[in-house]
Design an enzyme around this catalytic site. Structure first.
Site, mmCIF file in Angstrom:
data_model
loop_
_atom_site.group_PDB
_atom_site.id
_atom_site.type_symbol
_atom_site.label_atom_id
_atom_site.label_comp_id
_atom_site.label_asym_id
_atom_site.label_seq_id
_atom_site.Cartn_x
_atom_site.Cartn_y
_atom_site.Cartn_z
ATOM 1 N N GLU A 26 -18.826 39.611 8.285
ATOM 2 C CA GLU A 26 -19.083 39.147 9.305
ATOM 3 C C GLU A 26 -20.567 38.277 10.142
ATOM 4 O O GLU A 26 -20.566 38.141 10.741
ATOM 5 C CB GLU A 26 -18.062 39.500 10.121
ATOM 6 C CG GLU A 26 -18.188 40.502 10.637
ATOM 7 C CD GLU A 26 -17.627 41.053 11.247
ATOM 8 O OE1 GLU A 26 -16.698 40.099 12.504
ATOM 9 O OE2 GLU A 26 -16.907 41.913 11.368
ATOM 10 N N SER A 36 -14.033 41.514 3.080
ATOM 11 C CA SER A 36 -13.165 40.187 2.863
ATOM 12 C C SER A 36 -14.305 39.821 4.563
ATOM 13 O O SER A 36 -14.957 40.209 5.612
ATOM 14 C CB SER A 36 -12.387 40.636 4.307
ATOM 15 O OG SER A 36 -11.459 39.908 5.302
ATOM 16 N N ARG A 53 0.895 -1.098 0.106
ATOM 17 C CA ARG A 53 0.291 -0.096 0.028
ATOM 18 C C ARG A 53 0.408 1.556 0.274
ATOM 19 O O ARG A 53 2.034 0.747 0.390
ATOM 20 C CB ARG A 53 -1.122 -0.287 1.089
ATOM 21 C CG ARG A 53 -0.318 0.112 1.873
ATOM 22 C CD ARG A 53 -0.924 -0.141 3.633
ATOM 23 N NE ARG A 53 0.106 -0.204 4.745
ATOM 24 C CZ ARG A 53 -0.793 -0.582 6.135
ATOM 25 N NH1 ARG A 53 -2.163 -1.235 5.896
ATOM 26 N NH2 ARG A 53 0.136 -1.045 7.106
ATOM 27 N N ARG A 102 -8.260 46.855 10.747
ATOM 28 C CA ARG A 102 -9.941 46.868 11.383
ATOM 29 C C ARG A 102 -9.946 47.836 12.045
ATOM 30 O O ARG A 102 -8.708 47.893 13.096
ATOM 31 C CB ARG A 102 -9.522 45.464 11.510
ATOM 32 C CG ARG A 102 -11.442 45.205 12.462
ATOM 33 C CD ARG A 102 -11.351 43.788 12.599
ATOM 34 N NE ARG A 102 -10.735 43.497 13.833
ATOM 35 C CZ ARG A 102 -11.140 42.065 14.406
ATOM 36 N NH1 ARG A 102 -11.843 41.275 13.668
ATOM 37 N NH2 ARG A 102 -10.687 41.857 15.749
ATOM 38 N N HIS A 115 3.960 0.424 16.419
ATOM 39 C CA HIS A 115 2.157 1.261 16.654
ATOM 40 C C HIS A 115 2.426 2.656 17.077
ATOM 41 O O HIS A 115 1.983 2.996 16.597
ATOM 42 C CB HIS A 115 1.489 0.379 18.159
ATOM 43 C CG HIS A 115 -0.037 0.888 18.040
ATOM 44 N ND1 HIS A 115 0.045 1.898 19.140
ATOM 45 C CD2 HIS A 115 -0.471 1.184 17.231
ATOM 46 C CE1 HIS A 115 -1.476 2.481 18.481
ATOM 47 N NE2 HIS A 115 -2.739 1.567 17.556
ATOM 48 N N ARG A 156 -5.535 42.995 13.955
ATOM 49 C CA ARG A 156 -6.224 43.327 14.593
ATOM 50 C C ARG A 156 -5.704 44.746 15.123
ATOM 51 O O ARG A 156 -4.991 44.510 16.681
ATOM 52 C CB ARG A 156 -6.598 42.625 15.065
ATOM 53 C CG ARG A 156 -7.652 41.911 14.752
ATOM 54 C CD ARG A 156 -7.953 40.187 15.617
ATOM 55 N NE ARG A 156 -5.826 39.631 14.968
ATOM 56 C CZ ARG A 156 -5.806 38.121 14.650
ATOM 57 N NH1 ARG A 156 -6.784 36.698 14.394
ATOM 58 N NH2 ARG A 156 -5.164 37.539 14.308
ATOM 59 N N GLY A 178 -15.266 37.369 7.245
ATOM 60 C CA GLY A 178 -15.155 37.832 9.091
ATOM 61 C C GLY A 178 -15.884 35.927 9.322
ATOM 62 O O GLY A 178 -16.496 36.505 9.740
ATOM 63 N N THR A 179 -15.100 35.037 8.781
ATOM 64 C CA THR A 179 -15.896 32.980 9.158
ATOM 65 C C THR A 179 -16.493 33.403 10.341
ATOM 66 O O THR A 179 -16.946 32.329 10.709
ATOM 67 C CB THR A 179 -15.236 32.589 8.208
ATOM 68 O OG1 THR A 179 -14.330 32.416 8.439
ATOM 69 C CG2 THR A 179 -15.881 32.445 7.006
ATOM 70 N N ASN A 180 -15.170 33.495 11.359
ATOM 71 C CA ASN A 180 -15.519 33.189 13.085
ATOM 72 C C ASN A 180 -16.684 33.711 13.196
ATOM 73 O O ASN A 180 -17.944 33.127 13.541
ATOM 74 C CB ASN A 180 -14.449 33.638 13.916
ATOM 75 C CG ASN A 180 -12.916 33.112 13.157
ATOM 76 O OD1 ASN A 180 -12.762 31.993 12.810
ATOM 77 N ND2 ASN A 180 -11.801 34.415 13.907
ATOM 78 N N ASP A 181 -16.869 35.207 13.012
ATOM 79 C CA ASP A 181 -17.997 35.843 13.963
ATOM 80 C C ASP A 181 -18.874 35.372 12.418
ATOM 81 O O ASP A 181 -20.413 34.942 13.328
ATOM 82 C CB ASP A 181 -18.331 37.156 13.521
ATOM 83 C CG ASP A 181 -17.855 37.896 14.733
ATOM 84 O OD1 ASP A 181 -16.965 37.033 15.787
ATOM 85 O OD2 ASP A 181 -17.010 38.886 15.304
#
Lengths: 913, 913
Positions: free
Chosen positions: B784, B803, B375, B657, B495, B601, B805-808
């Site tokens: 966001e 932009s 493999r 920002r 292992h 920030r 802000g995918t966290n918020d």
């Protein structure tokens, strides 16, 4: 801008018409229409609202050509009347008045008697033979002009008591005192002349410039002042409260003067073609002999009724209120029967022409009637309904028109509680029933104080009653926050009365026994002293003023109301359900016409009586077994509530939401309460604190709540579903038809719903087997997270119905916490970032877009998906309209908003036709 | 289900092939492919993964016809080998092994030597002439079968030490002790026979049933056990960690046995075609003479190297580690040169055929080579890169293939710090450098303890090193949370080594000087005692074990890494920027290839040094004037930071920002800190508490933050913009090119952005005038909030870039608070409600849909709108792929994730082709 700035009227015809309110304002359109109807309108012309817009867009400059056009229009008036503006022999006097698309009573400026100068005064005296009248008119011109044009419009902001207007008023009061006069009518010609001298001196002393003696300067000063007043503080505040766009602008009406103050054969008055408080089909108005229009509206002299019948009613009311009627003039119907008859003829013609109840203004000059204004009259909700229903029966309007004529929000007034007639109360006095409803609150004496108290963090202090001698447009912000308004002076058409009715706010006006002492912050009625902060109660429907807090009772609704609502229901496509958590609320809601329950919040049941103990036991349990023991204690309580609700809603759907709030909401938070709970539960305070601490969340709104509870603790959902279905089975045995719809809250992913729906269906099956009863039910979900709306196609695979929880959806779509947004939302409204508070009026662009997406995707998967809304917006008319547009099946709102929603639903359907 | 359940292989051909991993699993596909290549593969057959799926979907039932098909396939094997399953004269023995689509080493079950019974044993002895071998094989069968089939697969869960496997191991250990043996190879035929009797007795005693003496029963027991093990605890845990869907299922491989334990001319081994740790192009493997496969993998006996060169390296390493090499066998190359040469030929053929580095397993029975598995080999990131780049140069693969072969996440390993070579350290011992990287942590001795410590609220206790004699699949959860793994026994393919490499986790294996005492929770190296909780440091790249905490240093990256990344950058369309708040981070990021800053920030700057005092002064100021005074103190500090950042990013865009967090984050919360601040600021503690209380929010995530701050306090935005542009002007004078992009956070309505953009442009103009410098800049916004994405068409009217802000955006779309979701998100993953933590892997259906909507609408308004992402997802490969698909312009991530993002961006572009 090469367009028509000016629309002429008078002399039996006009260039404008009633339909041109946008361009000519309400007053201008009314004058034009009356002219076209051949009614006696003093000739004049209207400068359009477009000029106002231009004026503000070009730094306070007029469009080119306006001066010439005004000149030409004025010449036309001169020709019709055969008089000359500024002419020393036969001088034309004119008025300059504001006039926006919708009436903004008292918010903008008016100047009368323009054209009086040293040069024209002798001519006018000669022509009228009435020297006193001419100097009275002149001192009025100086008073108004100095205040409105020379001071306010020029941006002077005098300190309290230092403005020209107040100084002149004081000067007048001193003169009257010196002479021992009780009324303005006592003033002699000599007095008037002296006032003119004094007023001019005040103008010069305060503003440093002389009063203008040039008619053209007076005219353009007044025009500018009217335009400027559109962006005045009062006008802006009024527009905000009444949601009137600033872009509309005002028109300016320039009209030849007619005089109600030319002696005892002259008068001025205002009238409603029907009673604006009750809607009764009776001509209703007030007038003053030998006065100018502002005297009636300002509420300084208490006017008399027009009709003999009205006069008797008033006398009887005054008698009850302990007022003397001596010294008042008899009704117009008696004093000038001919002018009265003409007025009646005019109003009837107008009402049939306009097909609505009208508010008219008139002046009688030497017994000749002149019409100065007509517009659709403001009215209470009660009156609006009665008038609309009556007019349908009179064949004047259709049922659809009747429905569309009622502002749904205004129904709120009808549903406000009234004073419990059986409650033992101490009546202090009685005033005029200026705006119906009942209000209890603490006394304050200024608009600013009203605002300050109403913003108190202490709930017990928030309810205030604003007490004033009389209100003025400066008091708007205070009236807006007050629960009710009490004035010592003024009639049914006084500022306080008109504004309060518009706001749907209780008002008792002209309560003459009230002696206000602003300095001591108290008022006296005979020997009783009521201080700031004391409780009083007003009954705006009867005019009673009562000491202390009084129990209130549910209003009974008129037969016209029921009739209108039944028409509305036939027009509406949207059904209206209620948000109700108890059997009691369910009964109320059904009485208001609820077609089911759209949201039953089960957690509210958890707080009743000693249930909270079982809830806390459940939360504090170490494991599932412990939780189940506690839940078993809650089961019979929830079941019995559901039985009551099913009974109240027999045959109608009842949407029950499973537990929603985060568990920490059920635990005490402060040390004292924790100690109490520790003592009660036998769990140490330390352990309790740890538990409370562990349950604490940074953002509870986005925390462990909604279906997330039922997923981590399925036994909670199981208990709730069991309670619902056992209750349903029980009531079915009593012949009641329960229609339960189980609603899973805060779903963001279809898998969350799947898990909870599986539990629900499993338990439901089990109970149906146990009880051997077949119960039809639905399982659905709240759509209150953006992700739910965006993935509605997947969610509809499992959900049999959607209910938009627009409160939470608004929170997550905007990223606003309802609990915290108070820190910046008011600033957002002030700065016009948002037009409305999105928690009150549904945000169509954002939240509404998600609703549309959700409906579309949901019905792609399940074409017959039932969709409703159960956020606060369900009872707000423009939001209801939106719900209709996007094809929801129902809205759900609090019981007292149901009629509003029913009417709004009907209007939405009719508008969409 | 009427399909093909079984695929035959062996005898120079096969029904399957390498491409059929989904159906045959990795092992089955490999065996088929090797058969087709004519390599020596013991004949057998594979039962498909579809049967596994069927098995689970039909309550553990096999599809009809399977039994017959297995029978026929077995007959085919019998025919090829001319042996009989269960035949007393010439018995065929078989193995039954699991084999999923991807390798899950040691996670599922294997049973060897099936077919040995009282009846077949004599025949096999007669045929092989090796009685000891036959009884050794039998006792192994009993051991494995009893454990795997009779105990585990039947759901028995014995207590620690009470399982059949452990009892048998103890029994074996006692026998060896009694006889004074040091190795299993010392066991005699009599010993083996005795073990068989003892083992059978243990089976009966523990499980209450006899060991089955029927070959068919053994076969079907083993098949069932393999299928069952797919849903075993270990396998599920492994799949969760490695993100393998449970629906895949496992295949079962049934193959004729070959024996590496038939004496000293037999052996068994595993090998990698290149070095799996370094990637060096050298055949690399280990073997054991006279052993069965599991002996090598289990790490019980330490195996020998295959090549002479490898053996020397090992000897030198062992020497350095103070180990004796005596008693070990020499390399296979010396011991069985012919078999070795054949093996080399086979591996070269396979590598060219597969065009990849392979992991192979072989057995030599009486000097004849048999291939048991091939493999694609697991490797470290370093090795993966070297192998890929080498193979490009060897002409085996293309650059694109090389790029696609590297798991971007694995690059993380390369960027982890290594031990500072100059740090003074105390070396305890040296083991095998099993998995590279360095780790410092506290010693724990069990997987459970590792989990407990790692979950400690005390940060100082979270980092743990798991120390074991040897690890087993049961330890996975502990290995997963440990910073590093140290074992006393086992080789490079043990292992511990294999799993740690897969996890990208540092591991030192086979450190023989380590004497573990589980009971006392300590280990000894010579005289040094290290107790639970003591700090040690591992260097997985050299095998060093060091006492105490050691400073680590940044790794240097290989030239192959640089080469691969340069290829990647040429393939990628997405640019990669960094999230960096300081000049220092900016420099690091640029070194890792950042093409600008995607998120700076500014608030992080507020905490440095004594700046917080000025920030607090600003917050506590009574009015705007007071705030401006405090802001003026912050101005020079922010300006100087921006100068440093512009310098580091000379010529590249820097997205800054404006202030985002709610102001209360800058104030102390507890009484002690408030008292301190009171003393420092001269404001009373009482007043401070009121201020802190007033700023408190119910849901700060949805509170007064982001642009809402700059709207209520425009002076803050003004100061920040001033600092940015003054810094830009200053650096331009030094010949540096700043490219500022001002980003307004938390915009939900275009009007919010408008107000802030106006301020920005006003101040920027002002400064450009003041400094007489022209600065190109952009003004844009974070997207966001759902509303921002939904109204992107309006927002793009003002914004020059977006932009995400995918966290918020994830928080609001799901209604999850990142701070609180820990209470239910793990349960969501466990219950498979969500496949991934949406804060780690971007949720395409919900959050991704909003991103798509926003991009589409934004570019409708502004076709060239620049769009990026600056949430944590910007450094996560599958999220980066999504960003490519929806046509973003860049991703931005933390400096250490930049290479991951660059590679992921290239892969996304290549996959999209």
């Amino acid at each position: 801008m090469a367009q028509k700035f000016i629309y002429n009227f008078g002399d039996g015809k006009a260039e404008g018409s009633a339909g041109m309110k946008d361009l000519l304002g309400g007053k201008g359109a009314g004058l034009a229409e009356m002219s076209n109807l051949g009614l006696p309108v003093p000739p004049g012309f209207t400068i359009t609202t477009d000029v106002c817009t231009y004026y503000y867009e070009h730094s306070w400059k007029y469009p080119a050509g306006l001066k010439e056009d005004v000149g030409k229009a004025l010449e036309r008036v001169e020709k019709i009347l055969k008089m000359g503006f500024g002419n020393s022999q036969n001088p034309l006097l004119i008025s300059v008045r504001s006039g926006a698309k919708v009436s903004m009573p008292g918010m903008m400026e008016t100047v009368l008697n323009i054209g009086l100068t040293e040069k024209t005064i002798p001519g006018l005296i000669k022509k009228t033979g009435n020297e006193r009248f001419v100097y009275d008119a002149y001192r009025r011109l100086i008073q108004m002009y100095a205040d409105v044009v020379m001071e306010k419009a020029n941006g002077f902001e005098p300190e309290e008591g230092q403005g020209v207007r107040e100084k002149m008023e004081r000067s007048l009061a001193i003169l009257k005192q010196k002479r021992g006069y009780s009324s303005d009518t006592d003033l002699t010609t000599t007095d008037m002349k002296e006032l003119v001298v004094r007023f001019k001196a005040i103008v010069h002393a305060v503003l440093g410039i002389p009063f203008p003696d040039n008619p053209q300067e007076q005219l353009w000063g007044a025009i500018g002042a009217v335009f400027t007043s559109w962006e005045g503080k009062r006008a802006i505040s009024y527009r905000q409260i009444h949601d009137i766009p600033g872009e509309w602008g005002t028109a300016v009406n320039i009209q030849s003067m007619v005089f109600g103050n030319m002696g005892d054969d002259s008068a001025t008055g205002v009238a409603f073609t029907r009673n604006p408080a009750t809607g009764e089909k009776k001509f209703f108005g007030e007038y003053l002999i030998n006065a100018q229009g502002e005297d009636v509206v300002a509420g300084i002299r208490t006017p008399c009724r027009l009709t003999i019948e009205g006069s008797k009613e008033k006398a009887s009311k005054n008698h009850k209120a302990g007022k003397k009627t001596a010294g008042h003039y008899p009704p117009l119907q008696e004093v000038m029967p001919q002018a009265f008859d003409e007025l009646v003829e005019v109003y009837k013609k107008l009402e049939i022409h306009y097909r609505d109840m009208l508010d008219i203004e008139f002046t009688i000059q030497n017994e000749k009637l002149w019409m100065l204004q007509t517009r659709v009259g403001k009215r209470t909700a009660t009156a609006a309904i009665k008038i609309a229903v009556d007019m349908v029966k009179e064949g004047l309007i259709t049922k659809e028109e009747a429905i569309l004529r009622i502002d749904p929000t205004s129904l709120d007034q009808l549903l406000h509680p009234t004073i419990d007639r059986k409650a033992p109360v101490k009546d202090l006095t009685r005033g005029l029933p200026a705006s119906p409803g009942a209000a209890t609150g603490r006394v304050v004496f200024s608009a600013d104080d009203a605002v300050t108290w109403s913003e108190s963090p202490n709930d017990d202090k928030k309810a205030v009653i604003l007490v004033r001698n009389e209100t003025s447009p400066e008091d708007i912000h205070g009236m807006n926050v007050a629960k009710g308004i009490l004035t010592a002076r003024g009639g049914m058409t006084s500022h306080a009365a008109v504004v309060a009715r518009g706001m749907g706010k209780c008002c008792v006006a002209g309560a003459g026994a009230v002696m206000v002492n602003y300095e001591k912050r108290q008022f006296k009625i005979k020997d009783t002293v009521i201080k700031e902060g004391d409780w009083i109660t007003l009954d705006g429907s009867t005019g009673r003023v009562i000491l202390g807090k009084v129990k209130t009772e549910k209003p009974s609704l008129s037969k016209e109301f029921e009739e209108l609502m039944s028409w509305a229901d036939r027009s509406a496509r949207l059904k209206v359900r209620t948000n109700a958590d108890t059997p009691k609320d369910s009964v109320i809601a059904r009485n208001y016409g609820a077609q089911g329950i759209g949201l039953c919040r089960t957690e509210h049941m958890f707080f009743e009586g000693d249930r909270i103990n079982a809830v806390r036991e459940m939360i504090l349990a170490e494991d599932e077994t412990g939780r189940r023991i506690a839940l078993n204690k809650l089961l019979p309580m929830q079941r019995s509530d559901f039985e009551g609700i099913f009974e109240a809603m027999d045959g109608l759907p009842v949407t029950i939401r499973t537990l929603d709030p985060p568990l920490h909401e059920f635990l005490p938070q402060d040390d004292r309460e924790i100690a109490e709970l520790a003592a009660k539960s036998g769990i140490s305070a330390e352990t309790l604190k740890v538990k409370v601490h562990n349950l604490h969340e940074m953002n509870p709104m986005l925390g462990h709540r909604g279906c997330r509870l039922g997923i981590v603790y399925p036994e909670i959902t199981e208990m709730q579903v069991r309670a619902i279905f056992e209750a349903a089975a029980n009531v079915m045995k009593r012949g009641i038809k329960p229609v339960p719809e189980i609603m899973i809250p805060l779903v963001g992913h279809v898998n969350e719903l799947k898990i909870q729906a599986d539990i629900t269906r499993k338990i439901a099956d089990q109970i149906m087997k146990e009880t051997n009863v077949k119960i039809s039910y639905l399982v659905g979900t709240m759509i209150e997270l953006p992700r739910a709306a965006l993935t509605a196609d997947q969610i509809a695979d499992v959900a049999e119905f959607f209910s938009y929880g627009t409160n939470d959806l608004t929170q997550t779509t905007f990223g606003f916490s309802r609990d915290d947004a108070g820190k910046f939302l008011p600033e957002y409204i002030d700065k016009k970032i948002l037009r409305h508070d999105p928690f009150q009026v549904l945000d169509r662009k954002g939240v509404g877009q998600l609703i549309k997406i959700g409906v579309k995707k949901g019905r792609q998967t399940r074409p017959k998906l039932k969709v409703g809304i159960c956020g606060e917006h369900g009872g707000e008319p423009s939001s209801v309209e939106f719900c209709h547009e996007v094809k929801l099946d129902y809205v759900s709102c609090s019981p007292f908003r149901i009629p509003i929603a029913r009417l709004a639903a009907a209007q939405a359907a009719l508008k969409a036709k």
